[in-house]
Design a protein around this motif. Sequence first.
Motif, PDB file in Angstrom:
ATOM      1  N   MET A 115     -10.376 -25.704 -28.494  1.00  0.00           N
ATOM      2  CA  MET A 115     -11.394 -25.101 -27.618  1.00  0.00           C
ATOM      3  C   MET A 115     -11.353 -23.584 -27.720  1.00  0.00           C
ATOM      4  O   MET A 115     -10.274 -22.995 -27.765  1.00  0.00           O
ATOM      5  CB  MET A 115     -11.149 -25.521 -26.166  1.00  0.00           C
ATOM      6  CG  MET A 115     -11.347 -27.000 -25.899  1.00  0.00           C
ATOM      7  SD  MET A 115     -11.189 -27.380 -24.129  1.00  0.00           S
ATOM      8  CE  MET A 115      -9.445 -27.086 -23.887  1.00  0.00           C
ATOM      9  N   ASP A 136     -13.205 -23.120 -23.016  1.00  0.00           N
ATOM     10  CA  ASP A 136     -14.370 -23.970 -22.789  1.00  0.00           C
ATOM     11  C   ASP A 136     -13.941 -25.300 -22.173  1.00  0.00           C
ATOM     12  O   ASP A 136     -13.040 -25.975 -22.695  1.00  0.00           O
ATOM     13  CB  ASP A 136     -15.094 -24.257 -24.111  1.00  0.00           C
ATOM     14  CG  ASP A 136     -16.006 -23.124 -24.537  1.00  0.00           C
ATOM     15  OD1 ASP A 136     -16.407 -22.335 -23.673  1.00  0.00           O
ATOM     16  OD2 ASP A 136     -16.312 -23.033 -25.737  1.00  0.00           O
ATOM     17  N   GLY A 137     -14.577 -25.699 -21.081  1.00  0.00           N
ATOM     18  CA  GLY A 137     -14.313 -26.994 -20.478  1.00  0.00           C
ATOM     19  C   GLY A 137     -13.021 -27.102 -19.704  1.00  0.00           C
ATOM     20  O   GLY A 137     -12.738 -28.140 -19.101  1.00  0.00           O
ATOM     21  N   GLU A 138     -12.219 -26.042 -19.663  1.00  0.00           N
ATOM     22  CA  GLU A 138     -10.936 -26.073 -18.958  1.00  0.00           C
ATOM     23  C   GLU A 138     -11.148 -25.858 -17.467  1.00  0.00           C
ATOM     24  O   GLU A 138     -12.086 -25.193 -17.041  1.00  0.00           O
ATOM     25  CB  GLU A 138     -10.011 -24.990 -19.507  1.00  0.00           C
ATOM     26  CG  GLU A 138      -8.627 -24.950 -18.858  1.00  0.00           C
ATOM     27  CD  GLU A 138      -7.767 -23.806 -19.374  1.00  0.00           C
ATOM     28  OE1 GLU A 138      -6.566 -23.782 -19.062  1.00  0.00           O
ATOM     29  OE2 GLU A 138      -8.305 -22.929 -20.084  1.00  0.00           O
ATOM     30  N   SER A 139     -10.265 -26.419 -16.658  1.00  0.00           N
ATOM     31  CA  SER A 139     -10.300 -26.162 -15.217  1.00  0.00           C
ATOM     32  C   SER A 139      -9.015 -25.444 -14.823  1.00  0.00           C
ATOM     33  O   SER A 139      -7.916 -25.922 -15.094  1.00  0.00           O
ATOM     34  CB  SER A 139     -10.448 -27.474 -14.424  1.00  0.00           C
ATOM     35  OG  SER A 139      -9.484 -28.416 -14.830  1.00  0.00           O
ATOM     36  N   VAL A 199     -22.058 -22.558 -17.909  1.00  0.00           N
ATOM     37  CA  VAL A 199     -20.889 -22.974 -18.688  1.00  0.00           C
ATOM     38  C   VAL A 199     -19.611 -22.718 -17.906  1.00  0.00           C
ATOM     39  O   VAL A 199     -18.546 -23.238 -18.243  1.00  0.00           O
ATOM     40  CB  VAL A 199     -20.836 -22.265 -20.046  1.00  0.00           C
ATOM     41  CG1 VAL A 199     -21.996 -22.687 -20.922  1.00  0.00           C
ATOM     42  CG2 VAL A 199     -20.806 -20.744 -19.881  1.00  0.00           C
ATOM     43  N   LYS A 222     -18.586 -31.459 -13.444  1.00  0.00           N
ATOM     44  CA  LYS A 222     -17.872 -30.863 -14.580  1.00  0.00           C
ATOM     45  C   LYS A 222     -17.949 -31.778 -15.794  1.00  0.00           C
ATOM     46  O   LYS A 222     -18.216 -31.340 -16.921  1.00  0.00           O
ATOM     47  CB  LYS A 222     -16.413 -30.602 -14.215  1.00  0.00           C
ATOM     48  CG  LYS A 222     -15.558 -30.039 -15.356  1.00  0.00           C
ATOM     49  CD  LYS A 222     -14.125 -29.867 -14.908  1.00  0.00           C
ATOM     50  CE  LYS A 222     -13.289 -29.263 -16.022  1.00  0.00           C
ATOM     51  NZ  LYS A 222     -13.205 -30.118 -17.220  1.00  0.00           N
ATOM     52  N   ALA A 223     -17.717 -33.067 -15.556  1.00  0.00           N
ATOM     53  CA  ALA A 223     -17.778 -34.023 -16.660  1.00  0.00           C
ATOM     54  C   ALA A 223     -19.203 -34.167 -17.189  1.00  0.00           C
ATOM     55  O   ALA A 223     -19.411 -34.282 -18.404  1.00  0.00           O
ATOM     56  CB  ALA A 223     -17.252 -35.383 -16.186  1.00  0.00           C
ATOM     57  N   GLY A 257     -20.066 -30.523 -18.738  1.00  0.00           N
ATOM     58  CA  GLY A 257     -19.090 -29.925 -19.647  1.00  0.00           C
ATOM     59  C   GLY A 257     -18.717 -28.506 -19.263  1.00  0.00           C
ATOM     60  O   GLY A 257     -18.381 -27.683 -20.125  1.00  0.00           O
ATOM     61  N   MET A 258     -18.762 -28.196 -17.978  1.00  0.00           N
ATOM     62  CA  MET A 258     -18.469 -26.843 -17.509  1.00  0.00           C
ATOM     63  C   MET A 258     -16.967 -26.563 -17.488  1.00  0.00           C
ATOM     64  O   MET A 258     -16.155 -27.468 -17.307  1.00  0.00           O
ATOM     65  CB  MET A 258     -18.986 -26.639 -16.076  1.00  0.00           C
ATOM     66  CG  MET A 258     -20.459 -26.847 -15.877  1.00  0.00           C
ATOM     67  SD  MET A 258     -20.926 -26.595 -14.128  1.00  0.00           S
ATOM     68  CE  MET A 258     -20.022 -27.944 -13.323  1.00  0.00           C
ATOM     69  N   ALA A 259     -16.614 -25.301 -17.630  1.00  0.00           N
ATOM     70  CA  ALA A 259     -15.291 -24.830 -17.257  1.00  0.00           C
ATOM     71  C   ALA A 259     -15.329 -24.531 -15.763  1.00  0.00           C
ATOM     72  O   ALA A 259     -16.379 -24.164 -15.221  1.00  0.00           O
ATOM     73  CB  ALA A 259     -14.910 -23.582 -18.046  1.00  0.00           C
ATOM     74  N   ASP A 275      -6.606 -28.515 -14.774  1.00  0.00           N
ATOM     75  CA  ASP A 275      -5.699 -28.663 -15.907  1.00  0.00           C
ATOM     76  C   ASP A 275      -4.547 -27.672 -15.820  1.00  0.00           C
ATOM     77  O   ASP A 275      -3.392 -27.994 -16.105  1.00  0.00           O
ATOM     78  CB  ASP A 275      -6.434 -28.414 -17.236  1.00  0.00           C
ATOM     79  CG  ASP A 275      -7.697 -29.239 -17.370  1.00  0.00           C
ATOM     80  OD1 ASP A 275      -7.600 -30.464 -17.174  1.00  0.00           O
ATOM     81  OD2 ASP A 275      -8.763 -28.669 -17.653  1.00  0.00           O
TER      82      ASP A 275
END
Length: 335
Positions: free
Chosen positions: A1, A33-36, A175, A202-203, A206-208, A224
């Motif tokens: 990512m 990208d896509g991380e929380s 994003v 989020k799922a 596909g947002m962070a 995460d």
Amino acid sequence: MKTLLDVRDLTIGVSTASTTARIVNGVSYTLRDGESLGIIGESGSGKSAHILAMLGLLRRPPLFVESGEVLFEGQDLLALPARERRRLCGSRIGMIFQDPMSALNPALTIGTQLREPLARHLGLRGSRATRRASELLDLVGIEEPHLRLRAYPHQLSGGMRQRVMIAIAISCQPVLLIGDEATTALDASVQGEILDLILRLKAEFGMAVLWVTHDLRHLEGFVDTVQVMYAGRILERGPLAAVFDAPRNAYTHGLLRSLPERVLAEGGRLTPIPGEPVDPLHPPPGDPFAPRNRFATARCHRDMPPLAPVAGGHPEHLAAAWYDLPAALAAGDDA
């Protein structure tokens, strides 16, 4: 990512009639990208201040950005003209504030406030904007959305107002979604519903997610990575399981020892963190947590430790500590 957000050595000051102090001191981190990412710490730790700084929302004066960069998709948010930053913050970055009653305009209907970003950033107007606004309310779980569009904020419950704030934040499919203490004003059952909603969105998009909170209970199963802040500094950062299962900073350990569900399940007892938070106008030398830390060494009171990889831990687990917390705990010196 790839890296979405790159905060570099961000320092924020506050000016008073007699002096200037730092409330955020050299904060650096990345978000992919896509991380929380969950950012935790007590009031005054710099969590919200550095978020407001990157969005250009600091109250000036007395607050000001002293130095640093905030690179979002390669652009420094701090250097952008205000108009360009507002464009990004409305379309690519969504923000959920702590108090929806203050964030929403009490004089405008929900529909008017939802249609505004749709018109400004997506060019949707008239029936198209109204239809999309209704779809957004339905998406965030508000029943009879076509009726709610005609309502004013005071006519909705606290949970419904926060769902409206989420609908506005995701209206342009950002994003990056930022939540600043976004569930603090809600009761426990509604808090859980909001967190579940964010996970679903989020799922779907596909947002962070960058989630700022003082409540560790909101992070398990939600983020995460976790980042612990105290007195304007990052004291620990890493994958949530690594940090929660094997904290390496005494402040993180103290926060975990104050969680009733966690401590009582382990057969332990609740242990409050002693002392008072740091006064930013009169910070102690060295590690700012040292005066409240029973594990502190002489060096802790003299030098600020660097945020460095922990020995034998996860490669992304970082902590700022001169002492060996696991060794101290193994010796029975539990805080």
